[in-house]
Design an enzyme around this catalytic site. Structure first.
Site, PDB file in Angstrom:
ATOM      1  CG  ASP A   7       6.488  -5.052 -12.443  1.00  0.00           C
ATOM      2  OD1 ASP A   7       5.602  -4.311 -12.061  1.00  0.00           O
ATOM      3  OD2 ASP A   7       6.006  -6.415 -11.577  1.00  0.00           O
ATOM      4  CG  ASP A   9       7.028  -2.380  -6.556  1.00  0.00           C
ATOM      5  OD1 ASP A   9       7.927  -2.133  -6.567  1.00  0.00           O
ATOM      6  OD2 ASP A   9       6.415  -1.647  -6.213  1.00  0.00           O
TER       7      ASP A   9
END
Length: 196
Positions: A7, A9
């Protein structure tokens, strides 16, 4: 091909409640870039899968998103690391697309692009939807306690509740701690010693 799906953020860079909208707001989580470089140096390819609904919401445009990723690539290069590709969903939930996590569309695209069976490919994220999307594609789920899962935002009971929704999830303090764990596990599996 040894692959890890990350991922963005909250996992690689600091999360913001008002969205990361520009290169200036793209600030790496301490140790995250070094962690990616360590994975690379141990033979792992890293790919990013990220929801970027700020595009669909009109908060930033594609040029800004590309500039953020250019900054990420340049900062990684300083540490001798790299991300092979960034797969992103620009849609908002109302668009009902197949690529917005927790749906597995981005992961399926990654599998197709790299011709990789995603079963047991580690996916690392800081939210439930990261893990759900990865598991739906057959990946091995790993939660990092940064971003939305940081201790100041999510207590141990909440983490346990999240993990219970995605059986098999391992929890790590950070991307750096995950990298250390993965490299150690591989060394044990290959008989090179160390402890996972």
């Amino acid at each position: 091909m040894k692959l890890v799906i990350l991922d963005r953020d909250g996992t690689i860079n600091e999360d913001r409640d008002d969205y990361v909208k520009s290169p200036d707001e793209w600030v790496p989580v301490p140790g995250a870039l070094e962690a990616i470089a360590r994975l690379n140096h141990n033979g792992w390819h890293t790919v990013v899968a990220t929801n970027q609904s700020g595009v669909g919401r009109g908060l930033f445009d594609m040029a800004s998103l590309n500039a953020m990723h250019l900054k990420m690539h340049q900062m990684l290069a300083v540490h001798g690391g790299r991300v092979d590709a960034v797969f992103f969903c620009p849609h908002v939930s109302e668009d009902c697309c197949a690529c917005r996590k927790p749906l597995p569309g981005l992961f399926q695209q990654i599998g197709e692009r790299f011709a990789v069976d995603l079963r047991e490919v580690p996916v690392v994220g800081d939210t439930l939807r990261d893990l759900q999307a990865g598991v739906a594609a057959g990946c091995e789920p790993h939660l990092v306690r940064t971003g939305k899962a940081a201790p100041e935002r999510m207590n141990d009971a909440q983490v346990a509740e999240l993990v219970a929704q995605v059986p098999g999830t391992r929890v790590h303090a950070s991307l750096d701690a995950f990298a250390e764990w993965l490299i150690a596990r591989e060394r044990v599996a290959s008989g090179k010693g160390g402890e996972a």
